[in-house]
Design a protein around this motif. Structure first.
Motif, PDB file in Angstrom:
ATOM      1  N   PRO A   1      67.573  82.474  62.864  1.00 49.43           N
ATOM      2  CA  PRO A   1      67.309  81.656  64.010  1.00 49.43           C
ATOM      3  C   PRO A   1      67.815  82.087  65.330  1.00 49.43           C
ATOM      4  CG  PRO A   1      67.876  80.290  62.036  1.00 49.43           C
ATOM      5  CD  PRO A   1      68.390  81.843  61.685  1.00 49.43           C
ATOM      6  N   ALA A   2      69.140  82.210  65.352  1.00 49.44           N
ATOM      7  CA  ALA A   2      69.672  82.710  66.939  1.00 49.44           C
ATOM      8  C   ALA A   2      68.835  83.830  67.612  1.00 49.44           C
ATOM      9  CB  ALA A   2      71.051  82.781  66.749  1.00 49.44           C
ATOM     10  N   GLU A   3      68.732  84.979  66.490  1.00 47.16           N
ATOM     11  CA  GLU A   3      67.905  86.076  67.078  1.00 47.16           C
ATOM     12  C   GLU A   3      66.607  85.811  67.507  1.00 47.16           C
ATOM     13  OE1 GLU A   3      66.651  90.645  65.654  1.00 47.16           O
ATOM     14  OE2 GLU A   3      68.051  89.408  64.226  1.00 47.16           O
ATOM     15  N   ARG A   4      65.966  84.945  66.592  1.00 44.72           N
ATOM     16  CA  ARG A   4      64.651  84.332  66.724  1.00 44.72           C
ATOM     17  C   ARG A   4      64.500  83.841  68.066  1.00 44.72           C
ATOM     18  NH1 ARG A   4      63.636  81.560  62.035  1.00 44.72           N
ATOM     19  NH2 ARG A   4      64.113  79.547  63.138  1.00 44.72           N
ATOM     20  N   ARG A   5      65.285  82.785  68.540  1.00 41.35           N
ATOM     21  CA  ARG A   5      65.173  82.131  69.763  1.00 41.35           C
ATOM     22  C   ARG A   5      65.248  83.209  70.936  1.00 41.35           C
ATOM     23  NH1 ARG A   5      64.631  76.880  71.807  1.00 41.35           N
ATOM     24  NH2 ARG A   5      63.538  76.545  69.803  1.00 41.35           N
ATOM     25  N   ARG A   6      66.303  83.928  70.549  1.00 38.13           N
ATOM     26  CA  ARG A   6      66.609  84.978  71.807  1.00 38.13           C
ATOM     27  C   ARG A   6      65.597  85.790  72.239  1.00 38.13           C
ATOM     28  NH1 ARG A   6      70.375  87.406  69.526  1.00 38.13           N
ATOM     29  NH2 ARG A   6      69.395  89.427  69.189  1.00 38.13           N
ATOM     30  N   ARG A   7      65.021  86.617  70.992  1.00 37.49           N
ATOM     31  CA  ARG A   7      63.686  87.207  71.421  1.00 37.49           C
ATOM     32  C   ARG A   7      62.438  86.584  71.691  1.00 37.49           C
ATOM     33  NH1 ARG A   7      63.634  91.118  65.953  1.00 37.49           N
ATOM     34  NH2 ARG A   7      61.631  91.619  66.689  1.00 37.49           N
ATOM     35  N   ALA A   8      62.465  85.459  71.304  1.00 38.39           N
ATOM     36  CA  ALA A   8      61.141  84.518  71.813  1.00 38.39           C
ATOM     37  C   ALA A   8      61.348  84.350  73.223  1.00 38.39           C
ATOM     38  CB  ALA A   8      60.983  83.390  71.021  1.00 38.39           C
ATOM     39  N   SER A   9      62.486  83.870  73.963  1.00 35.67           N
ATOM     40  CA  SER A   9      62.773  83.454  75.133  1.00 35.67           C
ATOM     41  C   SER A   9      63.006  84.645  75.978  1.00 35.67           C
ATOM     42  CB  SER A   9      64.217  83.156  75.393  1.00 35.67           C
ATOM     43  OG  SER A   9      64.230  81.728  74.605  1.00 35.67           O
ATOM     44  N   GLU A  10      62.812  85.979  75.436  1.00 33.68           N
ATOM     45  CA  GLU A  10      62.838  87.166  76.310  1.00 33.68           C
ATOM     46  C   GLU A  10      61.370  87.689  76.338  1.00 33.68           C
ATOM     47  OE1 GLU A  10      63.580  90.994  74.203  1.00 33.68           O
ATOM     48  OE2 GLU A  10      65.234  91.458  75.938  1.00 33.68           O
ATOM     49  N   ALA A  11      60.710  87.150  75.264  1.00 30.60           N
ATOM     50  CA  ALA A  11      59.327  87.602  75.160  1.00 30.60           C
ATOM     51  C   ALA A  11      58.403  86.775  76.280  1.00 30.60           C
ATOM     52  CB  ALA A  11      58.592  87.674  74.129  1.00 30.60           C
ATOM     53  N   LEU A  12      58.710  85.516  76.464  1.00 38.80           N
ATOM     54  CA  LEU A  12      58.386  84.471  77.240  1.00 38.80           C
ATOM     55  C   LEU A  12      58.524  84.941  78.885  1.00 38.80           C
ATOM     56  CD1 LEU A  12      58.858  81.181  75.717  1.00 38.80           C
ATOM     57  CD2 LEU A  12      56.543  82.225  76.108  1.00 38.80           C
ATOM     58  N   GLU A  13      59.890  85.350  78.720  1.00 34.93           N
ATOM     59  CA  GLU A  13      60.500  85.827  80.429  1.00 34.93           C
ATOM     60  C   GLU A  13      59.547  86.956  80.685  1.00 34.93           C
ATOM     61  OE1 GLU A  13      64.227  87.313  82.649  1.00 34.93           O
ATOM     62  OE2 GLU A  13      64.361  86.732  80.618  1.00 34.93           O
ATOM     63  N   LEU A  14      59.164  87.833  79.886  1.00 36.41           N
ATOM     64  CA  LEU A  14      58.314  89.058  80.151  1.00 36.41           C
ATOM     65  C   LEU A  14      57.091  88.665  80.590  1.00 36.41           C
ATOM     66  CD1 LEU A  14      58.316  92.315  79.775  1.00 36.41           C
ATOM     67  CD2 LEU A  14      57.391  91.789  77.522  1.00 36.41           C
ATOM     68  N   VAL A  15      56.550  87.449  80.234  1.00 36.82           N
ATOM     69  CA  VAL A  15      55.146  87.134  80.626  1.00 36.82           C
ATOM     70  C   VAL A  15      55.334  86.112  81.846  1.00 36.82           C
ATOM     71  CG1 VAL A  15      54.077  87.863  78.502  1.00 36.82           C
ATOM     72  CG2 VAL A  15      54.978  85.449  78.749  1.00 36.82           C
ATOM     73  N   GLY A  16      56.323  85.923  82.090  1.00 38.51           N
ATOM     74  CA  GLY A  16      56.739  84.889  83.245  1.00 38.51           C
ATOM     75  C   GLY A  16      56.641  83.620  83.043  1.00 38.51           C
ATOM     76  N   LEU A  17      56.837  83.052  81.597  1.00 32.78           N
ATOM     77  CA  LEU A  17      56.757  81.649  81.170  1.00 32.78           C
ATOM     78  C   LEU A  17      58.030  81.315  80.502  1.00 32.78           C
ATOM     79  CD1 LEU A  17      53.135  81.488  79.524  1.00 32.78           C
ATOM     80  CD2 LEU A  17      53.850  80.613  81.772  1.00 32.78           C
ATOM     81  N   ASP A  18      59.232  81.483  81.066  1.00 34.19           N
ATOM     82  CA  ASP A  18      60.368  81.323  80.306  1.00 34.19           C
ATOM     83  C   ASP A  18      60.533  79.876  80.547  1.00 34.19           C
ATOM     84  OD1 ASP A  18      60.613  83.015  82.833  1.00 34.19           O
ATOM     85  OD2 ASP A  18      62.652  82.458  82.996  1.00 34.19           O
ATOM     86  N   HIS A  19      60.179  79.589  81.934  1.00 30.43           N
ATOM     87  CA  HIS A  19      60.304  77.957  82.472  1.00 30.43           C
ATOM     88  C   HIS A  19      59.246  76.964  81.968  1.00 30.43           C
ATOM     89  CE1 HIS A  19      57.366  80.065  84.963  1.00 30.43           C
ATOM     90  NE2 HIS A  19      56.970  78.977  85.382  1.00 30.43           N
ATOM     91  N   HIS A  20      58.431  77.413  80.843  1.00 24.10           N
ATOM     92  CA  HIS A  20      57.547  76.440  80.114  1.00 24.10           C
ATOM     93  C   HIS A  20      57.867  76.680  78.768  1.00 24.10           C
ATOM     94  CE1 HIS A  20      55.480  75.731  83.900  1.00 24.10           C
ATOM     95  NE2 HIS A  20      54.869  76.579  83.759  1.00 24.10           N
ATOM     96  N   ALA A  21      58.888  77.068  78.323  1.00 29.18           N
ATOM     97  CA  ALA A  21      59.292  77.278  76.990  1.00 29.18           C
ATOM     98  C   ALA A  21      58.985  76.173  76.306  1.00 29.18           C
ATOM     99  CB  ALA A  21      60.535  77.884  76.462  1.00 29.18           C
ATOM    100  N   ASP A  22      59.066  74.956  76.569  1.00 26.82           N
ATOM    101  CA  ASP A  22      59.299  73.884  75.804  1.00 26.82           C
ATOM    102  C   ASP A  22      58.050  73.001  75.823  1.00 26.82           C
ATOM    103  OD1 ASP A  22      61.848  74.378  74.657  1.00 26.82           O
ATOM    104  OD2 ASP A  22      63.052  73.476  76.598  1.00 26.82           O
ATOM    105  N   ARG A  23      56.966  73.500  76.523  1.00 23.10           N
ATOM    106  CA  ARG A  23      55.833  72.775  76.803  1.00 23.10           C
ATOM    107  C   ARG A  23      54.716  73.038  75.676  1.00 23.10           C
ATOM    108  NH1 ARG A  23      53.923  72.864  83.091  1.00 23.10           N
ATOM    109  NH2 ARG A  23      55.873  72.225  84.072  1.00 23.10           N
ATOM    110  N   TYR A  24      53.705  72.176  75.307  1.00 26.93           N
ATOM    111  CA  TYR A  24      53.052  72.206  74.179  1.00 26.93           C
ATOM    112  C   TYR A  24      51.715  72.722  74.772  1.00 26.93           C
ATOM    113  CZ  TYR A  24      56.034  69.343  71.078  1.00 26.93           C
ATOM    114  OH  TYR A  24      57.018  69.179  70.491  1.00 26.93           O
TER     115      TYR A  24
END
Length: 352
Positions: free
Chosen positions: A116-139
């Motif tokens: 889980p910890a690695e999963r969340r870290r890598r997902a956050s990094e991927a969202l940052e790569l596409v410029g959406l890290d600030h929308h991580a918790d949106r549906y």
């Protein structure tokens, strides 16, 4: 560490004489295609030409009747999709509506039983790569179409695939968002160095994004090359008409020399038989001039940095001319044009 914590060096991909027979319908007709590591190849063509079938065959979503598919030299023709190590993005966003953006991106890692910890870290990094890290918790319903497609791209990249497959990923978006996301995909693909196949029917999109463009027709490749090569030196009338705007005008070939409107024009290929031909002439290769071939302005359109004007010659031939926006010919006015002398594609004229 680089994006997604792991530098990518790209994979080689080969489709060798791949056949997919739909029982009379066009599938793939002995398709040969090879991608170099880190290359972005656009598969371009009209509906039904086989471009999506080729992508699905590469993904393992479409069986092939013969031929082979290799990734990094290993034959994966009979391997299931989940063992080919691919990332896929389709026209429909296909996000899970009950999951947030970051949970959608995590999904592939969850299936791979990533902690889980690695999963969340890598997902956050991927969202940052596409410029959406600030929308991580949106549906999904809280995101625009372009944002949803960015989430889908992050989900495809988070598993660090060897090859990225994009099947008309921008066609559901409006024009401005398409251009923005197109440029972002190219930036990310270049940054990661991931070998990518991009299916589209939009020739402008293909020319803008690809290292090479494969123009497909009837289940095979009509021509493959760098975007400028396809545009400037189309190998066939089909490519000349499909890639960019073109004027079809009458010409005559004698001894390998082409004449159009009484002017000599160089040929892309001199292997054109003598006689009447149809010539494919780009709008920017017809120049407004102070003297030359007389014409009358039919209509003109302002396109921002340039203007496209339609002319009618004295013999009734109509030409589209592309020129600087500061030139503003009035409909009905008399003008002159000359040919730029750029090499053109020609084919024997159809008998009347």
């Amino acid at each position: 560490m680089s994006a997604l914590e792991s530098p990518q060096f790209g994979s080689t991909v080969e489709l060798r004489e791949v056949v997919r027979d739909f029982g009379g319908g066009v599938g793939l007709n002995g398709l040969d295609l090879a991608a170099q590591p880190g290359e972005l190849i656009a598969l371009l063509g009209p509906s039904g030409c086989g471009k999506t079938t080729a992508l699905r065959a590469l993904a393992g979503l479409e069986r092939v009747d013969s031929g082979s598919i290799l990734i990094d030299g290993v034959d994966v023709t009979d391997e299931p999709t989940n063992r080919r190590d691919l990332g896929m993005v389709f026209q429909s966003y296909s996000l899970f509506p009950h999951l947030t953006a970051v949970q959608n991106v995590e999904f592939g890692l969850r299936m791979r039983k990533t902690p889980p910890a690695e999963r969340r870290r890598r997902a956050s990094e991927a969202l940052e790569l596409v410029g959406l890290d600030h929308h991580a918790d949106r549906y999904a319903h809280q995101l625009s179409g372009g944002q949803q497609q960015r989430v889908a791209l992050a989900r495809a990249l988070v598993t660090r695939p060897r090859v990225l497959l994009l099947d008309e990923p921008l066609s559901a978006l409006d024009a401005k968002v398409r251009v923005q996301l197109r440029d972002e995909i190219r930036r990310i693909q270049t940054e990661l160095g991931i070998t990518t196949f991009f299916v589209t029917h939009d020739q402008e999109e293909a020319l803008a994004i690809a290292d090479r463009v494969a123009v497909m027709r009837s289940g095979d490749i009509e021509q493959i090359g760098a975007p400028e090569e396809l545009y400037r030196r189309p190998a066939s009338p089909f490519v000349a008409e499909f890639v960019g705007l073109t004027n079809k005008v009458a010409g005559h070939v004698a001894g390998g020399e082409l004449t159009v409107f009484g002017r000599p024009v160089p040929l892309v290929s001199r292997a054109v038989p003598d006689g009447a031909v149809q010539v494919y002439l780009r709008p920017e290769d017809v120049l407004l001039a102070s003297a030359g071939i007389p014409a009358t302005v039919v209509a003109t359109s302002f396109l921002g940095a340039l203007r496209r004007t339609r002319l009618r010659l004295d013999d009734g031939t109509e030409l589209a001319v592309q020129h600087a926006a500061r030139e503003t010919p009035e409909p009905g006015s008399a003008v002159h044009v000359e040919l730029a002398g750029t090499p053109v594609t020609a084919a024997p004229a159809a008998p009347e």
